[in-house]
Design a protein around this motif. Structure first.
Motif, mmCIF file in Angstrom:
data_model
loop_
_atom_site.group_PDB
_atom_site.id
_atom_site.type_symbol
_atom_site.label_atom_id
_atom_site.label_comp_id
_atom_site.label_asym_id
_atom_site.label_seq_id
_atom_site.Cartn_x
_atom_site.Cartn_y
_atom_site.Cartn_z
ATOM 1 N N SER A 166 7.194 -10.266 1.263
ATOM 2 C CA SER A 166 6.380 -11.929 0.985
ATOM 3 C C SER A 166 6.869 -12.789 2.312
ATOM 4 O O SER A 166 7.776 -12.773 3.031
ATOM 5 C CB SER A 166 6.326 -12.327 -0.539
ATOM 6 O OG SER A 166 6.898 -13.154 -0.549
ATOM 7 N N GLU A 189 -1.486 -8.412 -10.898
ATOM 8 C CA GLU A 189 -0.817 -6.213 -11.183
ATOM 9 C C GLU A 189 -1.486 -6.031 -12.408
ATOM 10 O O GLU A 189 -0.334 -7.294 -13.183
ATOM 11 C CB GLU A 189 0.179 -6.110 -10.152
ATOM 12 C CG GLU A 189 0.224 -4.436 -10.378
ATOM 13 C CD GLU A 189 -0.492 -3.844 -9.747
ATOM 14 O OE1 GLU A 189 -0.972 -2.825 -10.302
ATOM 15 O OE2 GLU A 189 -1.038 -4.495 -8.585
ATOM 16 N N THR A 224 4.568 -4.497 -8.518
ATOM 17 C CA THR A 224 5.339 -3.088 -8.831
ATOM 18 C C THR A 224 4.821 -4.002 -10.190
ATOM 19 O O THR A 224 6.159 -4.242 -10.519
ATOM 20 C CB THR A 224 5.642 -2.620 -8.260
ATOM 21 O OG1 THR A 224 4.464 -1.333 -6.518
ATOM 22 C CG2 THR A 224 5.580 -0.509 -9.098
ATOM 23 N N SER A 259 3.642 -7.474 -2.273
ATOM 24 C CA SER A 259 2.688 -6.399 -3.117
ATOM 25 C C SER A 259 3.265 -6.583 -4.127
ATOM 26 O O SER A 259 4.944 -6.407 -4.637
ATOM 27 C CB SER A 259 3.150 -5.381 -2.531
ATOM 28 O OG SER A 259 4.278 -4.563 -1.729
ATOM 29 N N VAL A 266 -1.959 -12.796 -5.802
ATOM 30 C CA VAL A 266 -1.732 -10.825 -5.754
ATOM 31 C C VAL A 266 -1.699 -10.981 -7.407
ATOM 32 O O VAL A 266 -0.962 -12.233 -8.224
ATOM 33 C CB VAL A 266 -0.732 -11.169 -5.570
ATOM 34 C CG1 VAL A 266 -0.804 -9.539 -5.850
ATOM 35 C CG2 VAL A 266 -0.783 -11.450 -3.974
ATOM 36 N N SER A 321 11.540 -10.195 -1.422
ATOM 37 C CA SER A 321 11.292 -9.666 -2.267
ATOM 38 C C SER A 321 12.287 -9.911 -2.617
ATOM 39 O O SER A 321 13.549 -10.331 -3.144
ATOM 40 C CB SER A 321 11.485 -8.270 -1.966
ATOM 41 O OG SER A 321 11.310 -7.434 -0.344
#
Length: 113
Positions: free
Chosen positions: A39, A103, A16, A14, A101, A71
């Motif tokens: 991950s 962002e 950020t 994920s 992914v 991470s």
């Protein structure tokens, strides 16, 4: 609880994206950070695009995995002048040749910048 790594398969991180602070911008610098959490396996890589063009960042990895998951983070260093001209910054997590992914941080979302 530790996951058996063989049962995890591929777990995308994920992401950020953190905007530069107003204090830093007053010093003429703009550091954008992308934090990737949890991950597997560890061969994911982070890359940057500034307004759709590839840009290089500095990746920093912690030595081990927590709960079998990795991470890490990447930082993109710009000047305040460059940051003020940016429309959006994209952090992408890739594994091999696939981007799985991403962002996006739009500068106009950052009220103090």
């Amino acid at each position: 609880f530790i996951f058996g790594t063989e049962t995890l398969g591929r777990v995308p991180p994920s992401l950020t994206v953190l905007a530069p602070s107003s204090e830093e911008l007053q010093q003429g610098k703009a550091t954008v950070m992308c934090v990737a959490n949890k991950s597997f396996p560890s061969d994911w890589r982070l890359s940057w695009k500034v307004d759709g063009r590839s840009s290089s960042g500095e990746e920093s990895r912690s030595p081990g995995a927590l709960d079998g998951l990795y991470s890490w983070s990447s930082t993109l260093k710009l000047s305040t002048y460059q940051w003020m001209k940016v429309g959006s910054v994209t952090c992408e997590a890739t594994q091999g040749s696939q981007t799985l992914v991403l962002e996006i941080l739009s500068r106009d979302q950052c009220s103090h910048l």
